[in-house]
Design a protein around this motif. Structure first.
Motif, PDB file in Angstrom:
ATOM      1  N   GLY A   8       0.767  -1.259  -0.039  1.00 11.29           N
ATOM      2  CA  GLY A   8       0.012   0.032   0.005  1.00 11.29           C
ATOM      3  C   GLY A   8       0.646   1.342  -0.117  1.00 11.29           C
ATOM      4  N   SER A  17      -3.847  10.872   0.925  1.00 13.22           N
ATOM      5  CA  SER A  17      -3.965   9.653   1.541  1.00 13.22           C
ATOM      6  C   SER A  17      -3.554   8.443   1.130  1.00 13.22           C
ATOM      7  CB  SER A  17      -5.426   9.540   1.802  1.00 13.22           C
ATOM      8  OG  SER A  17      -6.211  10.641   2.301  1.00 13.22           O
ATOM      9  N   ARG A  19      -3.397   4.059   2.077  1.00 13.56           N
ATOM     10  CA  ARG A  19      -3.658   2.983   3.223  1.00 13.56           C
ATOM     11  C   ARG A  19      -2.921   1.800   3.072  1.00 13.56           C
ATOM     12  NH1 ARG A  19      -9.185  -0.799   4.179  1.00 13.56           N
ATOM     13  NH2 ARG A  19      -8.417  -1.828   2.364  1.00 13.56           N
ATOM     14  N   SER A  21      -1.467  -1.763   4.150  1.00 11.28           N
ATOM     15  CA  SER A  21      -2.023  -3.314   4.636  1.00 11.28           C
ATOM     16  C   SER A  21      -0.941  -4.047   5.101  1.00 11.28           C
ATOM     17  CB  SER A  21      -2.721  -3.788   3.535  1.00 11.28           C
ATOM     18  OG  SER A  21      -3.943  -2.961   3.260  1.00 11.28           O
ATOM     19  N   PHE A  68      -4.077   9.399  11.244  1.00  6.38           N
ATOM     20  CA  PHE A  68      -3.891   8.299  11.145  1.00  6.38           C
ATOM     21  C   PHE A  68      -4.784   7.169  11.807  1.00  6.38           C
ATOM     22  CE2 PHE A  68       0.963   8.030   9.615  1.00  6.38           C
ATOM     23  CZ  PHE A  68       0.985   9.250   8.870  1.00  6.38           C
ATOM     24  N   THR A  69      -5.098   6.265  11.389  1.00  8.94           N
ATOM     25  CA  THR A  69      -6.166   5.165  12.237  1.00  8.94           C
ATOM     26  C   THR A  69      -5.574   3.842  11.848  1.00  8.94           C
ATOM     27  OG1 THR A  69      -7.952   6.828  11.873  1.00  8.94           O
ATOM     28  CG2 THR A  69      -8.331   4.522  12.453  1.00  8.94           C
ATOM     29  N   SER A  71      -6.473  -0.226  12.290  1.00  8.01           N
ATOM     30  CA  SER A  71      -7.622  -1.238  12.377  1.00  8.01           C
ATOM     31  C   SER A  71      -7.099  -2.494  12.039  1.00  8.01           C
ATOM     32  CB  SER A  71      -8.792  -0.624  11.591  1.00  8.01           C
ATOM     33  OG  SER A  71      -8.492  -0.693  10.169  1.00  8.01           O
ATOM     34  N   TYR A  80      -4.391  -2.761   9.203  1.00 11.82           N
ATOM     35  CA  TYR A  80      -4.339  -1.678   8.389  1.00 11.82           C
ATOM     36  C   TYR A  80      -3.717  -0.282   9.012  1.00 11.82           C
ATOM     37  CZ  TYR A  80      -7.572  -4.478   5.521  1.00 11.82           C
ATOM     38  OH  TYR A  80      -8.104  -5.479   4.896  1.00 11.82           O
ATOM     39  N   GLN A  82      -4.681   3.497   8.054  1.00 14.65           N
ATOM     40  CA  GLN A  82      -5.252   4.674   7.096  1.00 14.65           C
ATOM     41  C   GLN A  82      -4.345   5.956   7.503  1.00 14.65           C
ATOM     42  OE1 GLN A  82      -7.824   4.622   4.624  1.00 14.65           O
ATOM     43  NE2 GLN A  82      -6.829   6.547   4.192  1.00 14.65           N
ATOM     44  N   ASN A  84      -4.028   9.870   6.547  1.00 13.38           N
ATOM     45  CA  ASN A  84      -4.721  11.047   5.686  1.00 13.38           C
ATOM     46  C   ASN A  84      -3.985  12.355   6.226  1.00 13.38           C
ATOM     47  OD1 ASN A  84      -7.052   9.285   5.154  1.00 13.38           O
ATOM     48  ND2 ASN A  84      -8.106   9.721   7.100  1.00 13.38           N
TER      49      ASN A  84
END
Length: 120
Positions: A8, A17, A19, A21, A68-69, A71, A80, A82, A84
């Motif tokens: 990714g 952005s 993401r 993985s 950032f997130t 998950s 993951y 994410q 942004n």
């Protein structure tokens, strides 16, 4: 043997952005910490985000909070990140890691990394 494969990464302009993985295989423990780290040229590796398999919320570096997130998808054994509102200072090699037991991660298993480059 635990194997982690990141994907990714890429090149984006500031404000964009991505993401990331991290697909995991070989994890036999149900109690483990997982996280994302990054290392820029000439700098020390830093933890970006982490979470535990038993929950309890995520922890983020101050530099990425709100952008950032982290998950996970248990059905796909995938972690993951994410990202942004990317900034040039986010440019680094990003690694995922997993270690049995409590957080934080001190050793454990690591992926090969995926490069993120943010241009201004």
């Amino acid at each position: 043997q635990v194997q982690l494969v990141e994907s990714g990464g890429g090149s984006v302009q500031a404000g964009g952005s991505l993401r990331l993985s991290c697909t995991a295989s070989g994890i036999t423990d149900s109690f483990y910490c997982m996280g994302w780290f990054r290392q820029a040229p000439g700098k020390e590796r830093e933890e970006v985000a982490r979470m535990h398999s038993y929950g309890g919320g995520a922890t983020y570096a101050d530099s990425v909070k709100g952008r950032f997130t982290i998950s996970k998808d248990n059905s796909e054994n995938t972690l993951y990140l994410q990202m942004n509102s990317l900034k040039p200072e986010d440019t680094a090699m990003y690694y995922c890691a997993v270690e049995a037991g409590h957080c934080p991660i001190w050793g454990g298993s690591w992926g090969q990394g995926t490069q993120v480059t943010v241009s201004s």
